[in-house]
Design a protein around this motif. Structure first.
Motif, short mmCIF file in Angstrom:
data_model
loop_
_atom_site.label_atom_id
_atom_site.label_comp_id
_atom_site.label_asym_id
_atom_site.label_seq_id
_atom_site.Cartn_x
_atom_site.Cartn_y
_atom_site.Cartn_z
N PRO A 10 0.66 -1.22 0.02
CA PRO A 10 0.05 -0.07 0.01
C PRO A 10 0.78 1.22 0.00
O PRO A 10 2.01 1.32 0.81
N ILE A 11 0.39 2.18 -0.72
CA ILE A 11 1.23 3.24 -1.02
C ILE A 11 0.39 4.59 -0.89
O ILE A 11 -0.79 4.64 -1.44
N ASP A 12 0.80 5.64 0.04
CA ASP A 12 -0.10 6.86 0.39
C ASP A 12 1.00 7.93 0.09
O ASP A 12 0.41 9.24 0.32
N ASP A 13 2.03 7.92 -0.86
CA ASP A 13 2.67 9.05 -1.31
C ASP A 13 1.67 9.98 -2.06
O ASP A 13 1.04 9.74 -3.09
N PRO A 14 1.75 11.25 -1.64
CA PRO A 14 0.81 12.08 -2.55
C PRO A 14 1.22 12.60 -3.75
O PRO A 14 0.47 12.99 -4.65
N TYR A 15 2.60 12.27 -4.13
CA TYR A 15 2.80 12.45 -5.42
C TYR A 15 2.76 11.23 -6.41
O TYR A 15 3.20 11.07 -7.39
N LEU A 16 2.00 10.22 -5.67
CA LEU A 16 1.92 9.02 -6.72
C LEU A 16 0.97 9.66 -7.76
O LEU A 16 -0.04 9.96 -7.55
N PRO A 17 1.61 9.07 -9.14
CA PRO A 17 0.63 9.41 -10.35
C PRO A 17 -0.62 8.67 -10.37
O PRO A 17 -0.96 7.79 -9.57
#
Length: 300
Positions: free
Chosen positions: A118-125
């Motif tokens: 799971p990824i919550d990076d705000p810059y994830l495309p």
């Protein structure tokens, strides 16, 4: 106990977010059936209050060494497509996510012999296989505001995965939905056969008539499988995947395989309802098919 309350194989092609006048110009007069199909699907399903989360199995989001789930509390911004920036430019999106479900899916990775992060990076495309369908099915009166009660999250299609890997992701997703007490709509966002016409020919094949599908054989394979899906013959879909892969379905048909993995695979008998005609998009096969949860469950 949570459950999948509806699922669909839906087309996300760029034409569905173009103005109607432009769509008609590309199509030689009539409009595509894909847009009114989404409008009807929205009224029939997505404007109801009997679900919590929409999970988009996004065939445009290609990961490499693992499956990835979006785990944001909220995703918002403006989307411009790297593929077609002229037609999909600064499109607003804003919707709550479902980090609890995203992390739950990852917890079932080991059980099913796969890798999920799971990824919550705000810059994830974000990709238009998610945005275009949210624009039709999730956005409300203000195009900058989604329904605050309905969560949307996406899962990428791992480009090194095969049919078994996609099914394993689907099994983990199904377990996570049950464990988190969610009522979920699944969207397998992608095409069927998926070969584009070459650049110097592509403008001769923009109309939606399936006569423009890249080859008669690809069209026949798509239409045969649409019939199986209408009949609920998901077992035959799975058993003939090696033959279908010869026609290069989008993302190795991972979007559908992840969906059916969550619904019971061979044991799923749910019949599909067509929400569009079978259409061409510059050589590729497109259709909307929706599966309602059978009264006695997906594998009854």
């Amino acid at each position: 106990m949570g459950e999948v309350v509806g699922a669909g194989l839906l087309a996300h092609v760029p034409t569905i977010v173009l103005p109607e006048v432009t769509r008609r110009e590309l199509n030689g007069g009539p409009d595509t059936t894909l847009v009114p199909g989404l409008q009807k699907l929205r009224a029939d399903v997505f404007e109801k209050d009997d679900y919590d989360t929409v999970v988009v199995l996004d065939s445009h989001w290609a990961t490499t060494v693992e499956f990835v789930t979006t785990a944001h509390d909220r995703r918002a911004g403006l989307f411009t497509s790297e593929e077609l920036p002229r037609g999909m430019c600064r499109m607003p999106y804003d919707f709550p996510g479902d980090p609890e479900l995203a992390h739950a899916v990852a917890r079932y990775a080991d059980k099913h012999g796969t890798w999920i992060t799971p990824i919550d990076d705000p810059y994830l495309p974000i990709f238009y296989a998610t945005v275009n369908l949210w624009t039709h099915l999730g956005v409300r009166d203000d195009p900058y505001l989604g329904d605050p009660g309905k969560r949307w999250m996406s899962i990428g299609v791992c480009q090194t995965a095969d049919t078994e890997d996609f099914l394993r992701l689907g099994r983990a997703l199904g377990d996570a939905i049950a464990a988190t007490d969610r009522r979920v709509l699944l969207i397998a966002s992608g095409a069927m056969s998926h070969t584009f016409w070459p650049l110097r020919e592509i403008r001769d094949h923009e109309a939606s008539d399936p006569v423009h599908i890249f080859s008669p054989e690809a069209r026949a394979a798509d239409e045969e499988r649409i019939g199986w899906l209408e009949d609920g013959d998901h077992a035959r879909m799975l058993d003939t995947m090696p033959e279908f892969l010869k026609f290069k379905p989008e993302a190795r048909f991972g979007h559908y395989l992840m969906m059916i993995g969550a619904l019971g695979e061979h044991a799923c008998k749910a019949p599909g309802r067509l929400y569009s005609e079978y259409e061409n998009s510059v050589g590729t096969g497109q259709v909307h098919i929706w599966f309602d949860r059978p009264e006695n469950g997906w594998t009854a």
